[in-house]
Design a protein around this motif. Sequence first.
Motif, short mmCIF file in Angstrom:
data_model
loop_
_atom_site.label_atom_id
_atom_site.label_comp_id
_atom_site.label_asym_id
_atom_site.label_seq_id
_atom_site.Cartn_x
_atom_site.Cartn_y
_atom_site.Cartn_z
N PRO A 1 29.83 -22.10 23.92
CA PRO A 1 29.37 -21.89 25.30
C PRO A 1 27.86 -22.04 25.45
O PRO A 1 27.38 -22.46 26.51
CB PRO A 1 29.78 -20.43 25.59
CG PRO A 1 30.89 -20.16 24.63
CD PRO A 1 30.60 -20.96 23.41
N PHE A 2 27.13 -21.75 24.41
CA PHE A 2 25.67 -21.86 24.49
C PHE A 2 25.21 -23.31 24.36
O PHE A 2 24.24 -23.73 24.98
CB PHE A 2 25.02 -20.95 23.43
CG PHE A 2 25.36 -19.51 23.68
CD1 PHE A 2 24.67 -18.77 24.61
CD2 PHE A 2 26.42 -18.91 23.02
CE1 PHE A 2 25.00 -17.46 24.89
CE2 PHE A 2 26.77 -17.60 23.28
CZ PHE A 2 26.06 -16.87 24.21
N THR A 3 25.94 -24.07 23.53
CA THR A 3 25.66 -25.51 23.45
C THR A 3 25.98 -26.15 24.80
O THR A 3 25.22 -27.00 25.29
CB THR A 3 26.54 -26.17 22.37
OG1 THR A 3 26.50 -25.36 21.21
CG2 THR A 3 26.04 -27.55 22.03
N GLN A 4 27.09 -25.74 25.39
CA GLN A 4 27.47 -26.29 26.70
C GLN A 4 26.41 -25.91 27.74
O GLN A 4 26.08 -26.71 28.62
CB GLN A 4 28.83 -25.75 27.13
CG GLN A 4 29.98 -26.28 26.30
CD GLN A 4 31.29 -25.57 26.60
OE1 GLN A 4 31.30 -24.47 27.15
NE2 GLN A 4 32.40 -26.18 26.23
N PHE A 5 25.89 -24.71 27.63
CA PHE A 5 24.88 -24.26 28.59
C PHE A 5 23.65 -25.15 28.53
O PHE A 5 23.15 -25.62 29.56
CB PHE A 5 24.50 -22.80 28.31
CG PHE A 5 23.40 -22.28 29.19
CD1 PHE A 5 23.65 -22.01 30.53
CD2 PHE A 5 22.12 -22.09 28.70
CE1 PHE A 5 22.62 -21.55 31.36
CE2 PHE A 5 21.10 -21.63 29.51
CZ PHE A 5 21.36 -21.36 30.84
N THR A 6 23.15 -25.41 27.31
CA THR A 6 21.92 -26.21 27.21
C THR A 6 22.18 -27.70 27.42
O THR A 6 21.33 -28.40 27.95
CB THR A 6 21.23 -26.03 25.83
OG1 THR A 6 22.19 -26.19 24.81
CG2 THR A 6 20.58 -24.69 25.72
N ASP A 7 23.34 -28.18 26.99
CA ASP A 7 23.58 -29.63 27.01
C ASP A 7 24.29 -30.13 28.26
O ASP A 7 24.18 -31.30 28.60
CB ASP A 7 24.42 -30.05 25.79
CG ASP A 7 23.63 -29.91 24.49
OD1 ASP A 7 22.44 -29.54 24.56
OD2 ASP A 7 24.20 -30.18 23.42
N VAL A 8 25.04 -29.27 28.91
CA VAL A 8 25.82 -29.72 30.07
C VAL A 8 25.36 -29.01 31.35
O VAL A 8 24.94 -29.64 32.32
CB VAL A 8 27.34 -29.44 29.85
CG1 VAL A 8 28.15 -29.94 31.04
CG2 VAL A 8 27.82 -30.08 28.56
N VAL A 9 25.44 -27.69 31.32
CA VAL A 9 25.21 -26.90 32.55
C VAL A 9 23.75 -26.99 33.01
O VAL A 9 23.47 -27.31 34.17
CB VAL A 9 25.61 -25.43 32.29
CG1 VAL A 9 25.24 -24.56 33.48
CG2 VAL A 9 27.10 -25.34 32.00
N LEU A 10 22.84 -26.73 32.10
CA LEU A 10 21.43 -26.67 32.49
C LEU A 10 20.91 -28.02 33.01
O LEU A 10 20.29 -28.06 34.09
CB LEU A 10 20.60 -26.16 31.31
CG LEU A 10 19.27 -25.50 31.62
CD1 LEU A 10 19.39 -24.41 32.68
CD2 LEU A 10 18.64 -24.94 30.35
N PRO A 11 21.15 -29.14 32.29
CA PRO A 11 20.69 -30.42 32.83
C PRO A 11 21.28 -30.72 34.22
O PRO A 11 20.58 -31.21 35.11
CB PRO A 11 21.18 -31.45 31.81
CG PRO A 11 21.33 -30.67 30.54
CD PRO A 11 21.75 -29.29 30.95
N GLN A 12 22.56 -30.38 34.40
CA GLN A 12 23.21 -30.61 35.69
C GLN A 12 22.53 -29.79 36.79
O GLN A 12 22.24 -30.31 37.88
CB GLN A 12 24.68 -30.20 35.57
CG GLN A 12 25.50 -30.33 36.84
CD GLN A 12 26.03 -31.74 37.03
OE1 GLN A 12 26.62 -32.30 36.12
NE2 GLN A 12 25.78 -32.31 38.20
#
Lengths: 308, 121
Positions: free
Chosen positions: A81-92
């Motif tokens: 979930p933290f990788t998704q946060f930095t790599d997917v959610v935050l950039p979006q």
Amino acid sequence: MTPADLSFLARFLKERSGLIIGEDKRYLVDSRLGPVARKAGIASIGELIGKLMRGGDTALAQSVVEAMTTNESFFFRDGTPFTQFTDVVLPQLIAARAIQRKIRIWCAACSTGQEPYSLAMLLEQKAALLAGWTVEIVATDLASDVLERARNGLFTQFEVQRGLPVRMLVEHFTQEGDQWRISPKLRNRVQFRTLNLLRDFSPMGAFDVVFCRNVLIYFDEATKGDVVRRIAKQMPADGYLVLGAAETVMGATAPVRSHPNHRGLFMRTDAPAPAAARPALGTGAAHGATLATPPATSLQSKIAAFRR
Amino acid sequence: MKHCLVVDDSSVIRKVARRILEGFDLKISEAENGQSALALCKQAMPDGILLDWNMPVMDGYEFLVELRSLPGGDAPKVVFCTTENDVSYITRALRAGADEYVMKPFDKDIIGSKFAEVGLL
């Protein structure tokens, strides 16, 4: 403890916290409520439940609810979930909020604070990218005792070694004897509040990202559906809901659907389809943020993300 | 199968560490001090090293400095595992090239977490 005691306790816990316990959890009741009874000077769990039945002792009722809820937590729990946060959610979100430059994050069952502090550490690593932005982290939990620990930001040697890379420990914590305290800067990034997910939480306003991991598993389908629906109402159409890896919203799927490429990540059913890889807008592009889908996530990729 | 060298002067700690690491499907060798560990590394570099600090003959810090100066000595992931839990020791170890740091006492979760972080699991 009689079957009637257990039955009363089950109703009491469901009403107060949504927690479902069955006959098979008798051992858990014994192990969790024994210390509560001893602390209150009550001779047995049966007697303690009798006291709950008579009502009037709100402190005891709260202690029982807190003792029965599971508060296990550790830094960067499950990694993905933290990788998704930095790599997917935050950039979006950086692309989508380029004008407002504001992101609100809610950790809906933060326990002793490891989850919101993990997010705060990741945001700190992205400080250059987020210069001039307001990023709020609101962390809530039902249990006031664990929230107090979270607010203190003081962790045991054991806790800081589960999931937290040592370089982050050295960078963000100060040693106090055998314990480690989170830096005031990170501590001040997180607002902690007591909140029961069964109650109305609409006054907290809208959140772009909601972490609600490993909580819904304790609820029955109806409660789970209700909580997810109300969380979805607090999210903008392009917001994200993060659930535990093993959690599904089957039967409660109306308000959210799972992200096609990222397990555990959910979006509102009326959300726009996830964009294909393209450069982020505004400041994000200037700093190289992209919407590219990352490779399969793992603890290793989490570490790679930390080091970028 | 990845190869991990466990370096500790306590045979009990080596045994416990071996049991945990073999549970993660790692092949294990043992050494009781830095000098023996260095000799093993010169023969064949392991993928990972679980390293105590205080040992007779050559301590873990000296070993790490020597290791990193060897040809190919930058390759093994080194995880300190020691009772030295002061932040000054941690900082010193990281500067010398340690990849992770375990403060004793440890358990399977901690070792697993640290080994995963350095890519050994």
